[in-house]
Design a protein around this motif. Structure first.
Motif, PDB file in Angstrom:
ATOM      1  N   GLU A 219       0.849  -1.182   0.000  1.00 31.62           N
ATOM      2  CA  GLU A 219       0.000   0.000   0.000  1.00 31.62           C
ATOM      3  C   GLU A 219       0.886   1.233   0.000  1.00 31.62           C
ATOM      4  O   GLU A 219       1.728   1.413   0.874  1.00 31.62           O
TER       5      GLU A 219
ATOM      6  N   GLN B 286      -1.366   7.747  -0.080  1.00 30.60           N
ATOM      7  CA  GLN B 286      -1.824   8.749  -1.036  1.00 30.60           C
ATOM      8  C   GLN B 286      -1.221  10.102  -0.663  1.00 30.60           C
ATOM      9  O   GLN B 286      -1.261  10.516   0.486  1.00 30.60           O
TER      10      GLN B 286
ATOM     11  N   SER C 237      -1.096  14.005  -0.401  1.00 26.34           N
ATOM     12  CA  SER C 237      -2.152  15.002  -0.241  1.00 26.34           C
ATOM     13  C   SER C 237      -2.090  16.009  -1.395  1.00 26.34           C
ATOM     14  O   SER C 237      -1.096  16.106  -2.124  1.00 26.34           O
TER      15      SER C 237
ATOM     16  N   GLU D 175       1.125  17.472  -3.703  1.00 31.38           N
ATOM     17  CA  GLU D 175       1.137  17.476  -5.170  1.00 31.38           C
ATOM     18  C   GLU D 175       1.373  18.885  -5.710  1.00 31.38           C
ATOM     19  O   GLU D 175       2.130  19.084  -6.658  1.00 31.38           O
TER      20      GLU D 175
END
Length: 148
Positions: A112, A115, A117, A121
């Motif tokens: 995993e 992600q 944030s 990005e």
């Protein structure tokens, strides 16, 4: 010559380029032929020995034959257990049960990745813009897609 080439050369000459299963079947076939030749040359061997001895050999090696037919991943250890401890009923049954077990399939490894944030990005996009990799228009387009 590198070490891996030496290992490949050594493995070829020790296994004659054949898999373990193939060598096992050939070896068992040779043993069976030798037993039949011995029985044919024996004066006091009754005629039913031609049927009895191969039947006994197949029964004794039944766990190994099952493991070969099922392409069991632990064929070598099953054969060793069958060969060396098969004479005891406990060793033969253990080899049979092991040959009949279904080996665990290789489970896929799930990794995993966290992600990133939106702020991270945007910071990466701004860094790419500052380095000149992205133009101002590309930066604005990607920023707009991230924020929508």
């Amino acid at each position: 010559m590198s070490q891996s080439e030496n290992e490949q050369k050594r493995n070829f000459w020790t296994s004659f380029g054949l898999s373990f299963r193939t060598r096992l079947v050939i070896g068992l076939g040779v043993l069976l032929i030798l037993a039949l030749v011995w029985m044919a040359n024996s004066v006091d061997m009754p005629a039913f020995g031609f049927v009895l001895i191969p039947f006994m050999a197949m029964t004794y090696l039944l766990p190994t034959l099952i493991a070969v037919s099922r392409k069991h991943t632990s064929l070598g250890p099953i054969f060793a257990l069958n060969l060396f401890l098969g004479w005891s009923l406990l060793g033969w049954v253990a080899a049979l049960v092991w040959a009949l077990t279904r080996p665990k399939p290789d489970e896929p490894v799930i990794v995993e990745t966290p992600q990133a944030s939106t702020a991270d990005e945007l910071a990466k996009l701004a860094e790419l813009r500052d380095k000149g990799i992205l133009t101002a228009d590309e930066f604005e387009a990607r920023k707009k897609s991230l924020l929508s």
